[in-house]
Design a protein around this motif. Structure first.
Motif, PDB file in Angstrom:
ATOM      1  N   ASP A   1       0.827  -1.127  -0.111  1.00 31.83           N
ATOM      2  CA  ASP A   1      -0.010  -0.038   0.173  1.00 31.83           C
ATOM      3  C   ASP A   1       0.931   1.262   0.185  1.00 31.83           C
ATOM      4  N   ARG A   2       2.129   1.042   0.647  1.00 30.29           N
ATOM      5  CA  ARG A   2       3.006   2.496   0.673  1.00 30.29           C
ATOM      6  C   ARG A   2       3.456   2.660  -0.713  1.00 30.29           C
ATOM      7  N   LEU A   3       3.931   1.712  -1.402  1.00 29.33           N
ATOM      8  CA  LEU A   3       4.322   2.051  -2.743  1.00 29.33           C
ATOM      9  C   LEU A   3       3.100   2.540  -3.597  1.00 29.33           C
ATOM     10  N   VAL A   4       2.063   1.946  -3.391  1.00 31.60           N
ATOM     11  CA  VAL A   4       1.062   2.522  -4.342  1.00 31.60           C
ATOM     12  C   VAL A   4       0.849   3.838  -4.009  1.00 31.60           C
ATOM     13  N   GLY A   5       0.536   4.201  -2.631  1.00 29.61           N
ATOM     14  CA  GLY A   5       0.473   5.534  -2.422  1.00 29.61           C
ATOM     15  C   GLY A   5       1.432   6.524  -2.975  1.00 29.61           C
ATOM     16  N   ASP A   6       2.797   5.941  -2.736  1.00 27.96           N
ATOM     17  CA  ASP A   6       3.968   7.027  -3.293  1.00 27.96           C
ATOM     18  C   ASP A   6       3.686   7.202  -4.643  1.00 27.96           C
ATOM     19  N   LEU A   7       3.421   6.060  -5.429  1.00 29.75           N
ATOM     20  CA  LEU A   7       3.442   6.142  -6.808  1.00 29.75           C
ATOM     21  C   LEU A   7       2.360   7.381  -7.202  1.00 29.75           C
ATOM     22  N   LEU A   8       1.059   7.192  -6.449  1.00 26.42           N
ATOM     23  CA  LEU A   8      -0.064   8.074  -6.630  1.00 26.42           C
ATOM     24  C   LEU A   8       0.455   9.502  -6.360  1.00 26.42           C
ATOM     25  N   ALA A   9       1.186   9.633  -5.303  1.00 22.69           N
ATOM     26  CA  ALA A   9       1.726  11.201  -4.684  1.00 22.69           C
ATOM     27  C   ALA A   9       2.509  11.724  -5.993  1.00 22.69           C
ATOM     28  N   THR A  10       3.336  11.075  -6.761  1.00 26.90           N
ATOM     29  CA  THR A  10       3.962  11.449  -7.751  1.00 26.90           C
ATOM     30  C   THR A  10       3.554  12.420  -8.646  1.00 26.90           C
ATOM     31  N   GLY A  11       2.016  12.091  -8.910  1.00 23.76           N
ATOM     32  CA  GLY A  11       1.262  12.830  -9.960  1.00 23.76           C
ATOM     33  C   GLY A  11       1.291  12.384 -11.423  1.00 23.76           C
ATOM     34  N   VAL A  12       2.244  11.156 -11.467  1.00 20.96           N
ATOM     35  CA  VAL A  12       2.253  10.866 -12.929  1.00 20.96           C
ATOM     36  C   VAL A  12       1.160   9.882 -13.309  1.00 20.96           C
ATOM     37  N   LEU A  13       0.398   9.360 -12.288  1.00 19.56           N
ATOM     38  CA  LEU A  13      -0.744   8.339 -12.412  1.00 19.56           C
ATOM     39  C   LEU A  13      -2.081   9.265 -12.229  1.00 19.56           C
ATOM     40  N   LEU A  14      -3.168   8.708 -13.016  1.00 18.37           N
ATOM     41  CA  LEU A  14      -4.209   9.403 -12.577  1.00 18.37           C
ATOM     42  C   LEU A  14      -5.059   8.894 -11.551  1.00 18.37           C
ATOM     43  N   ASP A  15      -4.912   7.598 -11.332  1.00 24.67           N
ATOM     44  CA  ASP A  15      -5.745   6.736 -10.338  1.00 24.67           C
ATOM     45  C   ASP A  15      -5.126   5.390 -10.047  1.00 24.67           C
ATOM     46  N   LYS A  16      -5.459   4.813  -9.097  1.00 28.14           N
ATOM     47  CA  LYS A  16      -4.997   3.240  -8.866  1.00 28.14           C
ATOM     48  C   LYS A  16      -5.122   2.376  -9.929  1.00 28.14           C
ATOM     49  N   GLY A  17      -6.100   2.699 -10.797  1.00 30.71           N
ATOM     50  CA  GLY A  17      -6.231   1.789 -11.975  1.00 30.71           C
ATOM     51  C   GLY A  17      -5.040   1.883 -12.954  1.00 30.71           C
ATOM     52  N   MET A  18      -4.227   2.785 -12.877  1.00 30.48           N
ATOM     53  CA  MET A  18      -3.238   2.704 -13.494  1.00 30.48           C
ATOM     54  C   MET A  18      -1.817   2.366 -12.818  1.00 30.48           C
ATOM     55  N   VAL A  19      -1.998   1.613 -11.974  1.00 26.53           N
ATOM     56  CA  VAL A  19      -0.894   0.834 -11.256  1.00 26.53           C
ATOM     57  C   VAL A  19      -0.879  -0.520 -12.059  1.00 26.53           C
ATOM     58  N   TYR A  20       0.238  -0.626 -13.115  1.00 26.63           N
ATOM     59  CA  TYR A  20       0.205  -1.565 -13.866  1.00 26.63           C
ATOM     60  C   TYR A  20       1.273  -2.485 -13.676  1.00 26.63           C
ATOM     61  N   PHE A  21       1.386  -3.020 -12.423  1.00 31.43           N
ATOM     62  CA  PHE A  21       2.463  -4.091 -12.225  1.00 31.43           C
ATOM     63  C   PHE A  21       2.191  -5.324 -12.945  1.00 31.43           C
ATOM     64  N   ASP A  22       3.198  -6.015 -13.175  1.00 28.29           N
ATOM     65  CA  ASP A  22       3.119  -7.346 -13.672  1.00 28.29           C
ATOM     66  C   ASP A  22       2.172  -8.221 -13.081  1.00 28.29           C
ATOM     67  N   ALA A  23       1.903  -8.121 -11.926  1.00 31.82           N
ATOM     68  CA  ALA A  23       1.037  -8.820 -11.189  1.00 31.82           C
ATOM     69  C   ALA A  23       0.659  -7.705  -9.904  1.00 31.82           C
ATOM     70  N   ARG A  24      -0.711  -7.818  -9.460  1.00 32.86           N
ATOM     71  CA  ARG A  24      -1.284  -6.837  -8.625  1.00 32.86           C
ATOM     72  C   ARG A  24      -2.151  -7.679  -7.946  1.00 32.86           C
ATOM     73  N   LEU A  25      -2.536  -6.837  -6.707  1.00 34.41           N
ATOM     74  CA  LEU A  25      -3.963  -7.161  -5.994  1.00 34.41           C
ATOM     75  C   LEU A  25      -5.110  -6.541  -6.638  1.00 34.41           C
ATOM     76  N   SER A  26      -6.111  -6.981  -6.999  1.00 33.09           N
ATOM     77  CA  SER A  26      -7.143  -6.340  -7.653  1.00 33.09           C
ATOM     78  C   SER A  26      -7.987  -5.679  -6.945  1.00 33.09           C
ATOM     79  N   ARG A  27      -8.527  -4.527  -7.557  1.00 29.58           N
ATOM     80  CA  ARG A  27      -9.143  -3.526  -6.859  1.00 29.58           C
ATOM     81  C   ARG A  27     -10.437  -3.678  -6.674  1.00 29.58           C
ATOM     82  N   THR A  28     -11.074  -4.579  -7.318  1.00 31.81           N
ATOM     83  CA  THR A  28     -12.497  -5.039  -7.552  1.00 31.81           C
ATOM     84  C   THR A  28     -12.557  -6.549  -6.837  1.00 31.81           C
TER      85      THR A  28
END
Length: 388
Positions: free
Chosen positions: A199-226
């Motif tokens: 969660d900390r990495l996802v939060g840090d990525l969002l804080a950079t401003g280069v992502l629109l939202d969590k849906g743009m966390v395009y890891f090779d594998a990730r926890l589904s948001r849905t």
């Protein structure tokens, strides 16, 4: 039984020329207006994607590979039925062999992504297959992400289905993965060790401003948001049903194996992300026709050895799901026939027409898996690889 499901993205193409057609909205309207045209028991959900030249089909969660294969087949029929109502066909190609100028689907979020990311978004006409495998908790999910990361390049090699891009042979088996890696968060992840670290990495990525939202966390594998799943995102959409079933079955076995090791306190292999990125490049470059990096050593090895290592790694899980015999058969077939990328190149070699590649792929998209060829050439080749 740990359930699994898949999302498959397809190109919409002109059946005469093979060129992508921006008719997704019309196809979805046709499906909504006349649901009787679609298989009533398919269990699949039809939706749009980033570009109007694409459709996506999502299966329901399935307990068995046989059920999943049936849903994949029915979902492809449903999508193609909707496509034909708009003058197109669906084709399971991860990139377009024919030159294409994508048309962004009318959507406020997509428009903002295009504004932020420019040509990366404008050229993003790729089709992947996402495998969702059930996990019992976020904690187990993060343990799984840590445990499967070094094996994901083998899944990419098994699915490789994008040698051509806009009228050119790219010299890659999966050029889709190279195009996809233009996005800022794509690629392998570090070992997290905890949900808090994830969660900390996802939060840090969002804080950079280069992502629109969590849906743009395009890891090779990730926890589904849905869904309560781990989502494995590396495979190309698979040309034929057998390849899709194979990749999905191995993905579930990988998740189960990693979950068991996490419960036992067995630490994941400490492979640096940079080596995983190199392994993914190697898988994209050669697919099953070249070397891969052995997931256990990060050193080059023939593709069949890396595949055999994966099967050995998940052997207990495959047996527990009752999938051993089916996966063994599908691997024999894949190694004897070659990758989907190789099949595309074979179709092109006959007359050197990319339209022929698309025409052949339309047939393969809906064809039933054919039997492994047990001829004088195949038998010794498989026996030499320990797969007879």
């Amino acid at each position: 039984m740990r359930t699994l499901g898949v999302e498959e993205e397809f190109l919409l193409v002109d059946p005469r020329t093979g060129c992508p057609l921006p008719v997704a909205s019309r196809a979805l309207d046709a499906a909504a207006d006349d649901p009787k045209r679609l298989p009533g028991d398919a269990g699949s959900r039809l939706s749009g994607e980033f570009q109007l030249e694409q459709l996506e089909v999502s299966t329901k969660p399935c307990e068995t590979l046989a059920t999943l294969a049936g849903q994949i087949a029915a979902g492809r029929v449903a999508a193609d039925t909707a496509a034909q109502a708009s003058g197109a066909r669906i084709v399971a190609l991860a990139t377009s062999p024919m030159p294409a100028t994508p048309h962004l689907r009318p959507n406020r979020r997509y428009a903002e992504m295009a504004r932020m990311h420019g040509i990366v978004a404008a050229e993003q006409l790729t089709c992947g297959m996402h495998v969702h495998v059930e996990v019992s908790s976020a904690e187990e999910g993060v343990g799984v992400l840590d445990g499967i990361r070094s094996w994901l390049p083998v899944l990419l090699a098994l699915s490789a289905n994008s040698p051509f891009w806009n009228g050119h042979d790219t010299s890659y088996a999966s050029f889709r993965s190279r195009v996809w890696n233009r996005w800022p968060t794509s690629g392998p992840t570090p070992i997290f060790g905890s949900v808090a670290a994830y969660d900390r990495l996802v939060g840090d990525l969002l804080a950079t401003g280069v992502l629109l939202d969590k849906g743009m966390v395009y890891f090779d594998a990730r926890l589904s948001r849905t869904f309560p799943t781990v989502e494995i995102r590396v495979p190309d959409v698979c040309l034929d049903l057998g390849a899709a079933e194979l990749v999905a079955g191995l993905s579930r076995a990988l998740v189960e194996t990693a979950a068991r090791q996490w419960r036992l306190g067995i630490p994941p292999a400490p492979v640096p992300s940079s080596l995983l990125r190199a392994g993914m490049w190697q898988a994209a470059r050669g697919g099953l026709e070249g070397d891969l990096l052995d997931p256990r050593t990060s050193r080059p090895a023939p593709a069949y050895q890396a595949v055999a290592a994966l099967v050995d790694h998940v052997r207990t899980a495959l047996a527990g799901f009752g999938d051993s015999e089916r996966i063994r058969y599908l691997i024999k077939r894949r190694l004897s026939h070659g990758s989907c990328a190789h099949r595309q190149r074979q179709a092109y070699a006959v007359r050197q027409r990319f339209s022929d590649v698309v025409a052949a792929a339309v047939v393969d998209t809906h064809g039933a898996p054919d039997d492994a060829r047990e001829d004088e050439w195949t038998q010794p080749r498989l026996a030499a690889r320990g797969l007879k």
